[in-house]
Write a protein that holds these residues in place. Sequence first.
Motif, mmCIF file in Angstrom:
data_model
loop_
_atom_site.group_PDB
_atom_site.id
_atom_site.type_symbol
_atom_site.label_atom_id
_atom_site.label_comp_id
_atom_site.label_asym_id
_atom_site.label_seq_id
_atom_site.Cartn_x
_atom_site.Cartn_y
_atom_site.Cartn_z
ATOM 1 N N GLY A 17 0.799 -1.215 0.000
ATOM 2 C CA GLY A 17 0.000 0.000 0.000
ATOM 3 C C GLY A 17 0.837 1.273 0.000
ATOM 4 O O GLY A 17 0.342 2.355 -0.302
ATOM 5 N N LEU A 18 2.125 1.141 0.334
ATOM 6 C CA LEU A 18 2.982 2.316 0.458
ATOM 7 C C LEU A 18 3.505 2.760 -0.912
ATOM 8 O O LEU A 18 4.076 1.966 -1.647
ATOM 9 C CB LEU A 18 4.170 1.983 1.367
ATOM 10 C CG LEU A 18 5.226 3.072 1.514
ATOM 11 C CD1 LEU A 18 4.786 4.097 2.540
ATOM 12 C CD2 LEU A 18 6.560 2.476 1.899
ATOM 13 N N VAL A 19 3.286 4.047 -1.222
ATOM 14 C CA VAL A 19 3.835 4.576 -2.472
ATOM 15 C C VAL A 19 5.194 5.189 -2.148
ATOM 16 O O VAL A 19 5.287 6.302 -1.658
ATOM 17 C CB VAL A 19 2.901 5.629 -3.094
ATOM 18 C CG1 VAL A 19 3.403 6.021 -4.484
ATOM 19 C CG2 VAL A 19 1.489 5.073 -3.182
ATOM 20 N N GLY A 43 12.283 8.084 -0.325
ATOM 21 C CA GLY A 43 12.177 7.299 -1.564
ATOM 22 C C GLY A 43 13.390 7.411 -2.468
ATOM 23 O O GLY A 43 13.360 6.957 -3.609
ATOM 24 N N LYS A 44 14.471 7.997 -1.977
ATOM 25 C CA LYS A 44 15.666 8.217 -2.812
ATOM 26 C C LYS A 44 16.275 6.882 -3.273
ATOM 27 O O LYS A 44 16.521 6.677 -4.468
ATOM 28 C CB LYS A 44 16.720 9.014 -2.027
ATOM 29 C CG LYS A 44 16.197 10.329 -1.442
ATOM 30 C CD LYS A 44 17.256 11.068 -0.664
ATOM 31 C CE LYS A 44 17.750 10.368 0.586
ATOM 32 N NZ LYS A 44 16.760 10.257 1.675
ATOM 33 N N THR A 45 16.500 5.998 -2.291
ATOM 34 C CA THR A 45 17.102 4.709 -2.634
ATOM 35 C C THR A 45 16.186 3.903 -3.557
ATOM 36 O O THR A 45 16.635 3.282 -4.523
ATOM 37 C CB THR A 45 17.410 3.907 -1.351
ATOM 38 O OG1 THR A 45 18.407 4.627 -0.612
ATOM 39 C CG2 THR A 45 17.930 2.525 -1.672
ATOM 40 N N THR A 46 14.894 3.961 -3.265
ATOM 41 C CA THR A 46 13.941 3.231 -4.098
ATOM 42 C C THR A 46 13.963 3.755 -5.537
ATOM 43 O O THR A 46 13.891 2.979 -6.495
ATOM 44 C CB THR A 46 12.524 3.347 -3.504
ATOM 45 O OG1 THR A 46 12.564 2.918 -2.135
ATOM 46 C CG2 THR A 46 11.537 2.496 -4.268
ATOM 47 N N LEU A 47 14.107 5.086 -5.672
ATOM 48 C CA LEU A 47 14.210 5.656 -7.019
ATOM 49 C C LEU A 47 15.464 5.114 -7.724
ATOM 50 O O LEU A 47 15.423 4.787 -8.915
ATOM 51 C CB LEU A 47 14.245 7.188 -6.938
ATOM 52 C CG LEU A 47 14.345 7.931 -8.274
ATOM 53 C CD1 LEU A 47 13.172 7.578 -9.192
ATOM 54 C CD2 LEU A 47 14.403 9.444 -8.063
HETATM 55 N N1 LIG Z 1 11.826 -3.464 0.252
HETATM 56 C C1 LIG Z 1 10.938 -2.650 0.832
HETATM 57 N N2 LIG Z 1 9.730 -3.127 1.227
HETATM 58 C C2 LIG Z 1 8.823 -2.321 1.779
HETATM 59 N N3 LIG Z 1 9.013 -1.015 2.011
HETATM 60 C C3 LIG Z 1 10.191 -0.474 1.641
HETATM 61 C C4 LIG Z 1 11.214 -1.267 1.040
HETATM 62 N N4 LIG Z 1 12.285 -0.473 0.765
HETATM 63 C C5 LIG Z 1 11.938 0.743 1.189
HETATM 64 N N5 LIG Z 1 10.687 0.763 1.712
HETATM 65 C C6 LIG Z 1 9.976 1.933 2.225
HETATM 66 O O1 LIG Z 1 9.912 2.858 1.166
HETATM 67 C C7 LIG Z 1 10.109 4.177 1.647
HETATM 68 C C8 LIG Z 1 11.284 4.791 0.911
HETATM 69 O O2 LIG Z 1 12.473 4.159 1.335
HETATM 70 P P1 LIG Z 1 13.893 4.540 0.733
HETATM 71 O O3 LIG Z 1 13.783 4.594 -0.725
HETATM 72 O O4 LIG Z 1 14.889 3.633 1.314
HETATM 73 O O5 LIG Z 1 14.100 6.008 1.324
HETATM 74 P P2 LIG Z 1 15.419 6.889 1.398
HETATM 75 O O6 LIG Z 1 16.488 6.223 0.635
HETATM 76 O O7 LIG Z 1 15.018 8.188 0.821
HETATM 77 O O8 LIG Z 1 15.739 7.013 2.840
HETATM 78 C C9 LIG Z 1 10.331 4.064 3.133
HETATM 79 O O9 LIG Z 1 9.102 4.301 3.782
HETATM 80 C C10 LIG Z 1 10.740 2.634 3.335
HETATM 81 O O10 LIG Z 1 10.352 2.170 4.593
#
Ligand SMILES: Nc1ncnc2c1ncn2[C@@H]1O[C@H](COP(=O)(O)OP(=O)(O)O)[C@@H](O)[C@H]1O
Lengths: 256, 303
Positions: A17-19, A43-47
């Motif tokens: 559910g988390l965007v 979301g930096k790492t996720t990007l």
């Molecule tokens: N593998 C994953 N499963 C579920 N939630 C995740 C996962 N990786 C990151 N998140 C969530 O996604 C959001 C963005 O995380 P992340 O991209 O690591 O942020 P940042 O690098 O900006 O600190 C956070 O709320 C984190 O908890």
Amino acid sequence: MPEALLAARAVTVRFGGLVAVDGVDLEARHGELVGLIGPNGAGKTTLFHALSGVLAPDAGRLLVAGEDLTGSAPHVFAAHGVARTFQMPRVFRDMSAEDNVRFALQFAGRTRRHAHDAFDDARTILGFLGLGAASAVAAGALTPARQRLLEIGMALGARPRVLLLDEIAAGLTPAELETCAQLIRRVRDELGVAVIWIEHAVRVLMSHVERVAVLHQGRKIADGDPRAVAKDAAVIEAYLGEEGVGSEGGRERRVA
Amino acid sequence: MSAREQLAATLACGAVLAAAPWLLSDFLLSLALSCLMYAALAVSWAMFCGPTHYLSLATSAFFGLGAYVTAWSLESLPYGVAVLAGGLIGVAFAALIGAAVLHLRGAYFAVITFGLGELTLHLITYTEKTYFHTAGRIISDAPDNAAIYWTVLVLTLGAVATAILVRASRLGLALRGIGADEERAQTLGVDTRRVKILAFALSAFFPGALGAAMAVRWTYIEPLSVFNPFIGFQTVLMAMLGGAHTLIGPIVSAVFFSLVSEFLRLRFPYVFLLLLGLLLIALILYLPGGLASLLRRRGRADA
Ligand SMILES: Nc1ncnc2c1ncn2[C@@H]1O[C@H](COP(=O)(O)OP(=O)(O)O)[C@@H](O)[C@H]1O
Ligand SMILES: [Mg+2]
């Protein structure tokens, strides 16, 4: 204006559910050094996962030098010249530092040449990063800070056109941080690669990049000249309760 | 030792071993045959599973398929061609199941490779019963023991040489990267899916060919005897006990345990299995790198 080497168009990544990344546009051009900042969990790492093929976006497109690679596997991104580091270092622990860089040279870096052949061999790359003396050491035996440097070495071994750096300076002293920033600029200047650099030490980052993008809760809330962005009301708002845009975050180590 | 030196050493060993049929009694020759066969099986298992840390239980299936290639074709094909065909069937089967299940890891992969082996066994049993109205096949005009020995020797040398070349190549490097951190290897440009299927298929040539080569030792072939899961288990045990990440470990361990097993099996058949099982548990708990890790001092093993 030249074509973007790397472009994300309205990229969205969800975890249940988390965007985590919400309709983000981001570009990096040839020879450009772009900063990417935002509070923890923005979301930096996720990007970066999306930009390197590690996670396929749920919506949006990813273009590398104009070619649509959306949904491709990470090795395809690597083959097109996208190289990255991991915030939590993921070096091959049992291999020597030199073999780690050689690994990248043997695969992702195999089909391209660098503009500058100073970076075309594992030892030179390690020397450039100040890891010359550690080249025979097993990567797992290096300190976390040095493993982050080795991550840069592996990314350079991939002979990148686009370099994605994820908090490589975490845990460094202010002086080391400055050296690290100089290093990144040299890479950019000598190789002409596009660099996107995530760092928590916002002030140092802002003083080196030409452009900075800010993520907050998955959305891009600012993108532009660092001085303008630092004065942006939405950015200041996003960082309230965090450490503030101007603070020195050099010593902190996160457990994200 | 460089790859070139290792290859030279392999060739030299092969030249010495080739004299065995003229020197050894029938009993000793069959013992040597069993050592060679397990050495080849263990080396080819370790070729893929060693660096990648996959646990494949498909060896019996490759072996059984190879044996059936001989059972079906020995009347129409020369022995050497049947052996080659057995190897190629092993490769084809491994490529097929590899493409389907190599994304699974750990126990899932182990169980599914074992299951696919059982499935193949029953498929062949069914085919033989339904279409050929037979439960097994009699092997007539088998080659003599010396010819079998030399064939198996060539396959063993081939397996060792292939393992040496793989270890020294980009393929071997890619496999090590996959074992260490598959996703990281991908981000560094390795097409991991392709590499895994390729190496898994390559490593299946030898069990397939060995099954075809050894089939003539049975006079009567039936699915249950050639798809014997024990052959696969024993191969895995030997490779792991010897140290699957090394070249020499699985060879030494296969020879040693083939000899011990022959000796014990003749006298105390069940004690042997019990002993092997206990030894494996002890080694996994206390010496996960296999016996070879005892030999290495500091730094990297260069076996
Ligand atoms: N593998 C994953 N499963 C579920 N939630 C995740 C996962 N990786 C990151 N998140 C969530 O996604 C959001 C963005 O995380 P992340 O991209 O690591 O942020 P940042 O690098 O900006 O600190 C956070 O709320 C984190 O908890
Ligand atoms: Mg992060």
